[in-house]
Write a protein that holds these residues in place. Structure first.
Motif, PDB file in Angstrom:
ATOM      1  N   UNK A  24       0.801  -1.212   0.000  1.00 55.65           N
ATOM      2  CA  UNK A  24       0.000   0.000   0.000  1.00 55.65           C
ATOM      3  C   UNK A  24       0.839   1.269   0.000  1.00 55.65           C
ATOM      4  N   UNK A  25       1.958   1.247   0.722  1.00 55.37           N
ATOM      5  CA  UNK A  25       2.760   2.444   0.932  1.00 55.37           C
ATOM      6  C   UNK A  25       4.157   2.238   0.349  1.00 55.37           C
ATOM      7  N   UNK A  26       4.608   3.217  -0.431  1.00 53.07           N
ATOM      8  CA  UNK A  26       5.957   3.197  -0.980  1.00 53.07           C
ATOM      9  C   UNK A  26       6.850   4.101  -0.138  1.00 53.07           C
ATOM     10  N   UNK A  27       8.047   3.618   0.181  1.00 50.33           N
ATOM     11  CA  UNK A  27       8.991   4.461   0.904  1.00 50.33           C
ATOM     12  C   UNK A  27      10.415   4.135   0.467  1.00 50.33           C
ATOM     13  N   UNK A  28      11.263   5.159   0.514  1.00 43.86           N
ATOM     14  CA  UNK A  28      12.656   4.974   0.143  1.00 43.86           C
ATOM     15  C   UNK A  28      13.360   4.062   1.130  1.00 43.86           C
ATOM     16  N   UNK A  29      14.162   3.167   0.612  1.00 46.32           N
ATOM     17  CA  UNK A  29      14.912   2.246   1.457  1.00 46.32           C
ATOM     18  C   UNK A  29      16.333   2.769   1.636  1.00 46.32           C
ATOM     19  N   UNK A  30      17.065   2.870   0.529  1.00 48.54           N
ATOM     20  CA  UNK A  30      18.408   3.431   0.579  1.00 48.54           C
ATOM     21  C   UNK A  30      18.986   3.537  -0.819  1.00 48.54           C
ATOM     22  N   UNK A  31      20.190   4.052  -0.886  1.00 44.40           N
ATOM     23  CA  UNK A  31      20.930   4.129  -2.135  1.00 44.40           C
ATOM     24  C   UNK A  31      22.187   3.293  -1.946  1.00 44.40           C
ATOM     25  N   UNK A  32      22.458   2.424  -2.922  1.00 45.02           N
ATOM     26  CA  UNK A  32      23.632   1.557  -2.821  1.00 45.02           C
ATOM     27  C   UNK A  32      24.531   1.779  -4.032  1.00 45.02           C
ATOM     28  N   UNK A  33      25.807   1.469  -3.863  1.00 43.55           N
ATOM     29  CA  UNK A  33      26.735   1.530  -4.992  1.00 43.55           C
ATOM     30  C   UNK A  33      26.290   0.488  -6.011  1.00 43.55           C
ATOM     31  N   UNK A  34      26.210   0.874  -7.273  1.00 42.72           N
ATOM     32  CA  UNK A  34      25.698  -0.018  -8.309  1.00 42.72           C
ATOM     33  C   UNK A  34      26.521  -1.295  -8.403  1.00 42.72           C
ATOM     34  N   UNK A  35      27.819  -1.211  -8.186  1.00 39.39           N
ATOM     35  CA  UNK A  35      28.650  -2.411  -8.272  1.00 39.39           C
ATOM     36  C   UNK A  35      28.307  -3.422  -7.166  1.00 39.39           C
ATOM     37  N   UNK A  36      27.636  -2.978  -6.113  1.00 36.12           N
ATOM     38  CA  UNK A  36      27.242  -3.865  -5.014  1.00 36.12           C
ATOM     39  C   UNK A  36      25.754  -4.218  -5.061  1.00 36.12           C
ATOM     40  N   UNK A  37      25.067  -3.808  -6.117  1.00 36.21           N
ATOM     41  CA  UNK A  37      23.609  -3.914  -6.166  1.00 36.21           C
ATOM     42  C   UNK A  37      23.099  -5.353  -6.138  1.00 36.21           C
ATOM     43  N   UNK A  38      23.658  -6.223  -6.959  1.00 36.40           N
ATOM     44  CA  UNK A  38      23.173  -7.614  -7.001  1.00 36.40           C
ATOM     45  C   UNK A  38      23.351  -8.274  -5.641  1.00 36.40           C
ATOM     46  N   UNK A  39      24.514  -8.105  -5.033  1.00 37.89           N
ATOM     47  CA  UNK A  39      24.754  -8.687  -3.703  1.00 37.89           C
ATOM     48  C   UNK A  39      23.772  -8.130  -2.685  1.00 37.89           C
ATOM     49  N   UNK A  40      23.498  -6.827  -2.759  1.00 34.12           N
ATOM     50  CA  UNK A  40      22.538  -6.208  -1.848  1.00 34.12           C
ATOM     51  C   UNK A  40      21.152  -6.822  -2.028  1.00 34.12           C
ATOM     52  N   UNK A  41      20.725  -6.968  -3.283  1.00 30.36           N
ATOM     53  CA  UNK A  41      19.386  -7.509  -3.557  1.00 30.36           C
ATOM     54  C   UNK A  41      19.269  -8.966  -3.127  1.00 30.36           C
ATOM     55  N   UNK A  42      20.316  -9.741  -3.322  1.00 26.45           N
ATOM     56  CA  UNK A  42      20.310 -11.133  -2.867  1.00 26.45           C
ATOM     57  C   UNK A  42      20.155 -11.180  -1.351  1.00 26.45           C
ATOM     58  N   UNK A  43      20.908 -10.346  -0.658  1.00 22.15           N
ATOM     59  CA  UNK A  43      20.829 -10.301   0.798  1.00 22.15           C
ATOM     60  C   UNK A  43      19.445  -9.835   1.259  1.00 22.15           C
ATOM     61  N   UNK A  44      18.930  -8.775   0.646  1.00 16.84           N
ATOM     62  CA  UNK A  44      17.639  -8.228   1.052  1.00 16.84           C
ATOM     63  C   UNK A  44      16.512  -9.240   0.826  1.00 16.84           C
ATOM     64  N   UNK A  45      16.517  -9.888  -0.335  1.00 14.91           N
ATOM     65  CA  UNK A  45      15.433 -10.827  -0.651  1.00 14.91           C
ATOM     66  C   UNK A  45      15.538 -12.127   0.146  1.00 14.91           C
TER      67      UNK A  45
END
Length: 136
Positions: A24-45
């Motif tokens: 229902x509600x959208x909110x900003x989570x954070x900004x990450x370095x693009x080179x670390x993005x896949x690792x961040x998404x794997x960890x988050x999910x």
């Protein structure tokens, strides 16, 4: 029901926004370095239930893809290989950076804080996510 996670992909850094679990509600989570993005998404999910990725689709005024799309395509391929269980939806992201900057002005942020490009990216991701939620 899981969260929707939006990505405002950038060459250097990427803004990320999410919904609550009821989507229902959208909110900003954070900004990450693009080179670390896949690792961040794997960890988050692995820690949070995510139903869908919403990735901004940069377009020119005539609806052609913008030149930054060539950077996004390889990222999307890596994302689909790394996290194949979560589908990806694309959402037009025209004007989100300008809207994010205007949002910062409207909310009374100081000039110094408005120069924070990471915050602009996070707000842009939130606007992309809000656009997706509104279209549902």
């Amino acid at each position: 029901m899981g969260r929707v996670l939006a990505i405002d992909f950038g060459k250097v850094r990427t803004g990320i926004a999410v919904t609550d679990e009821l989507q229902l509600i959208a909110f900003g989570l954070e900004t990450v370095a693009t080179k670390e993005l896949i690792a961040y998404l794997i960890s988050y999910t692995s820690a949070e239930n995510v139903d869908i990725f919403v990735v901004g689709e940069p377009k020119q005024m005539n609806n052609d893809p913008s030149e930054s799309e060539v950077l996004i395509i390889p990222f999307l391929e890596k994302l689909k290989k790394s996290i194949p269980s979560i589908p990806v939806i694309r959402v037009d992201e025209r004007f989100t950076s300008k809207m994010a900057f205007q949002t910062m002005i409207d909310s009374g942020l100081s000039k110094k804080k408005r120069k924070n490009k990471a915050l602009v990216d996070e707000i842009s991701a939130t606007l992309i996510l809000q656009s997706y939620l509104s279209s549902k």
